[in-house]
Motif scaffolding. Structure first.
Motif, mmCIF file in Angstrom:
data_model
loop_
_atom_site.group_PDB
_atom_site.id
_atom_site.type_symbol
_atom_site.label_atom_id
_atom_site.label_comp_id
_atom_site.label_asym_id
_atom_site.label_seq_id
_atom_site.Cartn_x
_atom_site.Cartn_y
_atom_site.Cartn_z
ATOM 1 N N ARG A 7 0.814 -1.214 0.000
ATOM 2 C CA ARG A 7 0.000 0.000 0.000
ATOM 3 C C ARG A 7 0.850 1.267 0.000
ATOM 4 N NH1 ARG A 7 -2.259 -3.214 3.990
ATOM 5 N NH2 ARG A 7 -1.444 -1.868 5.619
ATOM 6 N N SER A 8 2.178 1.153 0.165
ATOM 7 C CA SER A 8 3.016 2.333 0.331
ATOM 8 C C SER A 8 3.379 3.023 -0.982
ATOM 9 C CB SER A 8 4.290 1.980 1.097
ATOM 10 O OG SER A 8 5.031 1.024 0.385
ATOM 11 N N ILE A 9 3.372 2.309 -2.075
ATOM 12 C CA ILE A 9 3.740 2.869 -3.379
ATOM 13 C C ILE A 9 2.646 2.550 -4.401
ATOM 14 C CG2 ILE A 9 5.399 2.763 -5.283
ATOM 15 C CD1 ILE A 9 6.883 3.854 -3.048
ATOM 16 N N PRO A 10 2.037 3.560 -4.991
ATOM 17 C CA PRO A 10 1.084 3.284 -6.080
ATOM 18 C C PRO A 10 1.877 3.018 -7.367
ATOM 19 C CG PRO A 10 1.171 5.627 -5.625
ATOM 20 C CD PRO A 10 2.085 4.960 -4.645
ATOM 21 N N ILE A 11 2.097 1.754 -7.668
ATOM 22 C CA ILE A 11 2.973 1.366 -8.775
ATOM 23 C C ILE A 11 2.579 2.043 -10.088
ATOM 24 C CG2 ILE A 11 3.690 -0.585 -10.224
ATOM 25 C CD1 ILE A 11 3.875 -2.265 -7.783
ATOM 26 N N GLU A 12 1.303 2.216 -10.313
ATOM 27 C CA GLU A 12 0.852 2.821 -11.577
ATOM 28 C C GLU A 12 1.243 4.296 -11.694
ATOM 29 O OE1 GLU A 12 -2.160 3.494 -8.453
ATOM 30 O OE2 GLU A 12 -1.101 1.702 -9.132
ATOM 31 N N LYS A 13 1.605 4.936 -10.585
ATOM 32 C CA LYS A 13 1.985 6.352 -10.630
ATOM 33 C C LYS A 13 3.486 6.573 -10.800
ATOM 34 C CE LYS A 13 -1.913 8.180 -8.085
ATOM 35 N NZ LYS A 13 -2.365 8.961 -6.948
ATOM 36 N N TYR B 21 8.355 7.443 -2.592
ATOM 37 C CA TYR B 21 8.687 7.928 -3.925
ATOM 38 C C TYR B 21 8.756 9.443 -3.864
ATOM 39 C CZ TYR B 21 3.563 8.314 -4.248
ATOM 40 O OH TYR B 21 2.253 8.604 -4.021
ATOM 41 N N ASP B 22 9.521 10.047 -4.783
ATOM 42 C CA ASP B 22 9.743 11.490 -4.707
ATOM 43 C C ASP B 22 8.590 12.277 -5.319
ATOM 44 O OD1 ASP B 22 10.170 11.209 -7.463
ATOM 45 O OD2 ASP B 22 11.974 12.427 -7.457
ATOM 46 N N CYS B 23 8.715 13.600 -5.270
ATOM 47 C CA CYS B 23 7.632 14.493 -5.692
ATOM 48 C C CYS B 23 7.287 14.367 -7.170
ATOM 49 C CB CYS B 23 8.010 15.941 -5.365
ATOM 50 S SG CYS B 23 9.570 16.464 -6.091
ATOM 51 N N ASP B 24 8.230 13.915 -7.990
ATOM 52 C CA ASP B 24 7.973 13.723 -9.423
ATOM 53 C C ASP B 24 7.623 12.278 -9.763
ATOM 54 O OD1 ASP B 24 8.542 16.415 -10.053
ATOM 55 O OD2 ASP B 24 10.692 15.982 -10.032
#
Length: 182
Positions: free
Chosen positions: A11-17, A86-89
């Motif tokens: 749940r920590s990283i939205p892979i699609e983003k 993940y970073d801001c970009d």
């Protein structure tokens, strides 16, 4: 977050983003979760990120071998994931880990970022290890000579690891980190 709680990793990283480069890769900075030392930088693709999130240990993409590889597969120096950001970009990852064996670099050093002007220098984020070196050096000048002990190499590495774990466990009880590590 503990390695036993891999469901929270998913749940920590939205892979699609995540924004991968034209080769399908994203840089992953790996950092010690206790003292903040930057241990290494490696590349992840979608599959290695998914495997990292599923297993709770780091997986990367080898550009030279063109294959997935689990960190520590041959050395035993695996990385238990404590957090993913993940970073801001959305084009870089930060992976906080417990480094098993206290060695992240294939050269045998704790961090891949150990070189300054051709010399091996402790990474700047590793304040606990630097403080321990000072204490050990001062102590060795007097006390260690009297008891015939020494404080070097592998012994220092083990003592650093144990002190980081102890400090992390103490700080986690005060809410500075996640739950105490075992």
């Amino acid at each position: 977050m503990s390695v036993n709680d891999v469901s929270s990793l998913s749940r920590s990283i939205p892979i699609e983003k995540i924004r991968y480069d034209d080769r399908g890769l994203v840089p992953a900075i790996v950092q010690d979760y206790l003292d903040g030392t930057v241990l290494m930088m490696a590349w992840m693709n979608r599959e290695s990120l998914e495997k990292t999130m599923e297993t709770g240990q780091t997986w990367f993409w080898s550009r030279s071998r063109a294959e997935l590889w689990p960190k520590g597969a041959t050395s035993g120096h695996v990385q238990n994931v404590k957090g993913l950001r993940y970073d801001c970009d959305s084009d870089a990852l930060l992976v906080t880990v417990e480094q098993v064996g206290d060695i992240a670099c294939h050269t045998g050093e704790r961090s891949c970022f150990h070189q300054v002007d051709g010399e091996i220098v402790a990474p700047p984020g590793d304040m606990l290890s630097q403080l321990f070196d000072v204490i050990c050096d001062r102590d060795s000048q007097e006390n260690w000579r009297r008891v015939g002990g020494s404080c070097d190499g592998l012994q220092r590495r083990r003592q650093r690891r144990d002190r980081r774990r102890s400090c992390g466990s103490i700080l986690s009880r005060f809410g500075c980190f996640g739950s105490p590590s075992g």
